[in-house]
Design an enzyme around this catalytic site. Structure first.
Site, PDB file in Angstrom:
ATOM      1  N   LYS A  56       0.802  -1.223   0.000  1.00 60.78           N
ATOM      2  CA  LYS A  56       0.000   0.000   0.000  1.00 60.78           C
ATOM      3  C   LYS A  56       0.840   1.281   0.000  1.00 60.78           C
ATOM      4  O   LYS A  56       0.311   2.368  -0.270  1.00 60.78           O
ATOM      5  CB  LYS A  56      -0.936   0.011   1.206  1.00 60.78           C
ATOM      6  CG  LYS A  56      -1.926  -1.149   1.239  1.00 60.78           C
ATOM      7  CD  LYS A  56      -2.945  -1.077   0.119  1.00 60.78           C
ATOM      8  CE  LYS A  56      -4.037  -2.108   0.297  1.00 60.78           C
ATOM      9  NZ  LYS A  56      -5.082  -1.995  -0.725  1.00 60.78           N
ATOM     10  N   ASP A  57       2.114   1.173   0.310  1.00 60.49           N
ATOM     11  CA  ASP A  57       2.967   2.363   0.267  1.00 60.49           C
ATOM     12  C   ASP A  57       2.941   3.008  -1.111  1.00 60.49           C
ATOM     13  O   ASP A  57       2.957   4.240  -1.251  1.00 60.49           O
ATOM     14  CB  ASP A  57       4.419   2.003   0.601  1.00 60.49           C
ATOM     15  CG  ASP A  57       4.619   1.648   2.062  1.00 60.49           C
ATOM     16  OD1 ASP A  57       3.641   1.702   2.831  1.00 60.49           O
ATOM     17  OD2 ASP A  57       5.763   1.311   2.426  1.00 60.49           O
TER      18      ASP A  57
END
Length: 453
Positions: free
Chosen positions: A44-45
């Site tokens: 998700k970064d």
């Protein structure tokens, strides 16, 4: 000198690792894209940073603003890194089924965490979807991320994850398998890979309690398929705009138990310490093995780190309580392992019915043994108390001895489950097991049911 100017510059370029023992029944080459090597320890970064930068570019996110998002934890962590580096405030709205570790980590990087109930409809004002939107409307200079419908989510994976996978496999990838939540990863990667080679097959991994698989196969959004599940990060009770079903070749569903078991297998057999959705992805891949030929190159994406699930997947008590540990259960003592360290709740003959009711509510139990100075002399059951209340509304102020039923039968701790089961009937809802040294525990029909594999 070789260094990053800030932590955000270390996002991406995660390694590809061959799986060996857990996929020994598959002749194809199986590679894992291990996303916990990102600084926020999840895939998700990538999309978090992309969404922030795109919002900055078009003016939705202004200097000194507050970022607000509903998240299962990993997107929140990615947003938190961006907020720290770029000087924004962050409010993460999270459901109460998420691990405590996720909540603690978010607070550690400066996010304000708002916890909402899991078991409510998406349109319920208490849901984390609704609360996120409301907070964004009420908070001055706020930007609501909305990762489910934000196109920057899928775009980040089209620009980064897809090309990395293509280059790391030298364009030889034939299948991509990944858990589906917001849809950004599967849709972004699928778009890139199919542009490179339309024959690459894209498989989504869904969970029971989610709508994706049936909707993809029938076009029907079946609300009957929506119910509470344990697995975090994949599955939905809505249809996010980021899920591009036209790019997905098929779905397979994985149970909560299999997700947990296969997450542990990855740690024990491959040394890959990942979260529960990765266990789902692995089990989903194994369920699809008939689709893979010896010369195929199958890539599975592992979403996040196991460090966020220490109190859950990697905790034997948590696993045992849910029946996820494949322990041999044959004797009475095996049935009570999940609560053997807790004292058995009892009530005395001269105590009031109100006291028994309070204990049932406090400990969430339905049966309580009754004792006096001589030992076990009776029992109270919530259904019996309810019937007694119908006949006499003042029952709460009467002593237990006036409403108690027969004492529960007592068995030795070595008694076989088959024999214990026969003692639980319509008129007898529990059995006591003698552990020795004047210590007893209670076995209910729910303990028996929970032992069924």
């Amino acid at each position: 000198m070789n260094y990053a100017n800030n932590i955000l510059e270390t996002i991406g370029n995660t390694p590809m690792v061959r799986l060996n023992k857990v996929t020994e029944d598959i002749q194809a080459t199986v590679l894992a894209k291990v996303e916990y090597f990102n600084p926020g320890h999840s895939c998700k970064d990538r999309m978090a940073l992309k969404m922030v930068e795109d919002a900055e570019a078009d003016g939705r996110l202004k200097p000194g603003g507050t970022i607000i998002e509903g998240t299962s934890g990993n997107t929140g962590m990615g947003l938190a890194l961006a907020a720290v580096v770029k000087g924004y405030k962050l409010i993460c709205v999270i459901t109460d089924k998420q691990s405590k570790e996720k909540m603690d980590i978010l607070r550690a990087v400066g996010a304000k965490v708002v916890v909402c109930p899991t078991d409510v409809e998406p349109t319920d004002p208490r849901s984390y979807y609704s609360v996120s939107k409301r907070l964004a409307e009420e908070t001055p200079n706020a930007w609501y991320v909305n990762q489910y419908d934000n196109p920057s989510n899928a775009q980040a994976n089209y620009e980064q994850t897809g090309p990395e996978i293509w280059e790391q496999t030298n364009g030889k990838i034939t299948h991509f398998v990944v858990g589906v939540g917001t849809g950004g990863t599967i849709s972004g990667v699928a778009k890139y890979l199919k542009e490179k080679n339309p024959d690459v097959k894209i498989w989504g991994v869904d969970t029971y309690g989610s709508v994706f698989k049936k909707y993809h196969e029938t076009g029907i959004f079946d609300e009957n398929e929506v119910y509470s599940y344990v697995t975090e990060g994949i599955g939905e009770d809505i249809l996010p705009k980021n899920v591009n079903f036209s790019l997905i070749d098929g779905f397979t569903k994985v149970t909560d138990k299999d997700a947990a078991v296969y997450t542990r297998k990855l740690a024990l057999q491959e040394g890959i310490f990942v979260g529960m959705s990765s266990g789902s992805a692995l089990k989903g891949l194994l369920q699809l093995k008939e689709h893979f030929k010896p010369d195929d190159v199958v890539v599975v994406l592992f979403h996040d780190s196991g460090s966020r699930y220490i109190g859950k997947i990697f905790n034997d008590d948590w696993m045992r309580e849910r029946g996820y540990l494949d322990e041999e259960i044959t004797k009475a003592v095996d049935l009570i392992q999940s609560h053997i360290d807790k004292p058995m709740v009892t009530v005395r003959t001269e105590e009031l019915v109100a006291h028994a009711i309070e204990r049932m509510q406090k400990f969430k139990i339905s049966q309580i043994p009754v004792i006096d100075v001589n030992g076990f002399v009776g029992s109270v059951d919530e259904s019996d108390l309810f019937q007694a209340y119908i006949k006499d509304s003042n029952i709460a102020e009467k002593p237990i001895k006036e409403v108690m039923g027969a004492a529960y039968p007592i068995v030795n701790k070595e008694a076989l489950i088959e024999d214990v089961s026969k003692l639980i009937t319509k008129d007898n809802q529990a059995v006591l097991v003698d552990l020795g040294n004047n210590k007893y525990h209670i076995i209910t029909k729910y303990d028996i049911i929970g032992s069924i594999k």
